[in-house]
Motif scaffolding. Structure first.
Motif, short mmCIF file in Angstrom:
data_model
loop_
_atom_site.label_atom_id
_atom_site.label_comp_id
_atom_site.label_asym_id
_atom_site.label_seq_id
_atom_site.Cartn_x
_atom_site.Cartn_y
_atom_site.Cartn_z
N THR A 1 1.19 -1.27 0.29
CA THR A 1 -0.30 -0.11 -0.01
C THR A 1 0.98 1.18 0.07
O THR A 1 2.14 1.15 0.76
CB THR A 1 -1.17 -0.25 1.50
OG1 THR A 1 -1.88 -1.02 1.16
CG2 THR A 1 -1.87 1.17 1.09
N LEU A 2 0.57 2.53 -0.72
CA LEU A 2 1.27 3.31 -0.83
C LEU A 2 0.19 4.97 -0.81
O LEU A 2 -0.79 4.22 -1.59
CB LEU A 2 2.31 3.50 -2.33
CG LEU A 2 2.76 4.59 -2.21
CD1 LEU A 2 4.18 4.64 -3.10
CD2 LEU A 2 1.92 5.79 -3.56
N THR B 1 -4.18 6.25 -2.44
CA THR B 1 -3.91 5.25 -2.30
C THR B 1 -3.69 4.51 -2.81
O THR B 1 -5.25 4.07 -3.38
CB THR B 1 -5.16 4.72 -1.02
OG1 THR B 1 -4.99 6.07 -0.84
CG2 THR B 1 -4.69 3.85 -0.43
N ALA B 2 -2.50 3.89 -3.10
CA ALA B 2 -2.36 2.32 -4.51
C ALA B 2 -2.43 1.58 -3.50
O ALA B 2 -1.43 1.29 -3.16
CB ALA B 2 -1.08 2.82 -5.35
N VAL B 3 -2.91 0.57 -3.82
CA VAL B 3 -2.95 -0.97 -2.86
C VAL B 3 -2.25 -1.89 -4.63
O VAL B 3 -3.63 -1.94 -5.69
CB VAL B 3 -4.29 -0.69 -2.59
CG1 VAL B 3 -4.20 -2.70 -1.22
CG2 VAL B 3 -4.36 0.14 -1.27
N GLY B 4 -1.98 -3.20 -4.31
CA GLY B 4 -1.61 -4.05 -5.01
C GLY B 4 -0.58 -4.50 -4.28
O GLY B 4 -0.10 -5.04 -4.06
N GLU B 5 -0.56 -6.07 -4.78
CA GLU B 5 0.04 -7.68 -5.05
C GLU B 5 0.95 -7.54 -5.75
O GLU B 5 1.25 -8.50 -6.95
CB GLU B 5 -0.75 -8.54 -4.52
CG GLU B 5 -1.86 -8.74 -3.48
CD GLU B 5 -2.31 -10.35 -2.92
OE1 GLU B 5 -1.98 -11.08 -4.41
OE2 GLU B 5 -2.62 -10.65 -1.99
N VAL B 6 1.99 -6.26 -5.37
CA VAL B 6 3.46 -6.29 -6.24
C VAL B 6 3.68 -5.83 -6.36
O VAL B 6 3.90 -5.01 -4.90
CB VAL B 6 2.50 -4.85 -7.65
CG1 VAL B 6 1.50 -6.05 -8.40
CG2 VAL B 6 2.24 -3.83 -7.17
#
Length: 348
Positions: A316-317, A327-332
């Motif tokens: 999460t950023l 708010t950026a969210v990802g499985e990366v």
């Protein structure tokens, strides 16, 4: 790959019945599959499946099989959850029931894109429509993808999971913008029964698996439909995000992130009223991994600190962009979210 899990039962990051065969996560937890049996002359003529062929086989299996099982997710940060799932399919129609076994009690039903969640502690039922990005044990999030450009596949061997013989397949990323995956798929059908998300160092960030599974179980679609509609005596809360475009909301990706294509964009139904104008969710995927960008007007009372943190495989950023809050969210990997943040631009 966000380990695909039923939408109503996503834990922070990507769920535990007492499943003692799960070792602590980390490089040592990446079990070594049994080596493949010696190849016969007849088998040698059969070419190794490509990444697209493996994924298509697994994807189709998740759509064609009825089953009942208990699945478990364990994250490297110690997060654990489990759920019981009933899945039925008839033709193109699919319906499933997911009953949480840990945390707050809840029962969730998903019929194609319709999701109904029962919260017994408050006697509330939440209904919504949600596009599926691929949930466990389905992997593909987008049929229109360039997965072979960014992932390679190879069979590692075989293993047993929940009593089933499986093929073990490694999906390795070709760049540093995505994680790798180790997948256990049932030999006869291709159904995914276990999956690990792996970082560049080989550390297992998150693991999801069926600890118990009954394939082709007599799950009745009509009974699940009846349970899904039994809302008498419950307070029903309906929520349906409004589809929009980033352009209509004044946003664009000035610099695209390699391999990630925009999938959809939603404006929450409350946007423009009590919530900040222009709040939206913009979803991207490379066919396996997914990233969501949540953008709203900056509020100095709520948006205090920029930063980046991890929970299992999920990053999460948070960052301020002029008068807006991202708010950026990802499985990366972390650098992928940073690339999205740098590429996002407010249109004049």
């Amino acid at each position: 790959m966000h380990l695909p899990i039923p939408s109503a039962f996503r834990i922070p990051g990507r769920l535990i019945a007492a499943w003692c065969c799960l070792a602590p996560l980390g490089p040592a937890a990446a079990e070594t599959p049994q080596p493949a049996a010696p190849v016969t002359t007849a088998q040698a003529r059969v070419p190794e499946r490509s990444v697209s062929e493996w994924l298509l086989r697994m994807h189709e299996a998740s759509k064609l099989r009825s089953y009942i099982g208990t699945f478990v997710v364990l994250s490297s940060n110690g997060g654990m959850s489990s759920a019981r799932i009933w899945h039925a399919c008839e033709g193109n129609q699919q319906i499933e029931r997911v009953e949480s076994l840990t945390g707050a009690p809840r029962s969730t039903f998903r019929r194609n894109e319709e999701v109904v969640t029962f919260l017994p502690e408050t006697r509330v039922v939440r209904t919504e429509k949600r596009e599926s990005l691929g949930f466990f044990p389905s992997l593909l999030k987008s049929a229109d993808s360039s997965i072979p450009e960014f992932y390679g596949a190879r069979r590692l061997g075989h293993d047993r999971v929940a009593g089933f013989e499986t093929d073990v397949v490694q999906l390795a990323p070709k760049d540093s913008l995505r994680y790798g995956y180790r997948i256990w798929s049932e030999k006869k059908s291709g159904l995914v029964v276990k999956l690990q998300t792996i970082d560049v160092d080989g550390t297992v960030l998150e693991q999801a698996a069926f600890s118990e599974l009954a394939l082709d179980a007599p799950v009745r679609m009509d009974k699940l439909n009846q349970m899904m509609g039994a809302t008498n005596g419950w307070r029903v809360e309906r929520s349906e995000a409004v589809k929009t475009t980033p352009e209509a909301q004044g946003w664009q990706m000035r610099v695209p992130v390699a391999g990630f294509r925009p999938i959809s964009c939603y404006k929450p139904p409350f946007a423009g009223t009590q919530a900040p104008d222009g709040a939206l969710q913009w979803i991207f995927s490379d066919g396996l991994a997914a990233v969501s960008l949540f953008v709203e007007q900056y509020d100095k009372q709520r948006h205090v600190q920029e930063g980046q943190y991890a929970s299992g495989a999920t990053q999460t950023l948070t960052r301020r962009i002029q008068d807006w809050w991202l708010t950026a969210v990802g499985e990366v990997p972390p650098q992928t979210l940073k690339a999205f943040a740098l590429g996002l631009e407010r249109r004049k």
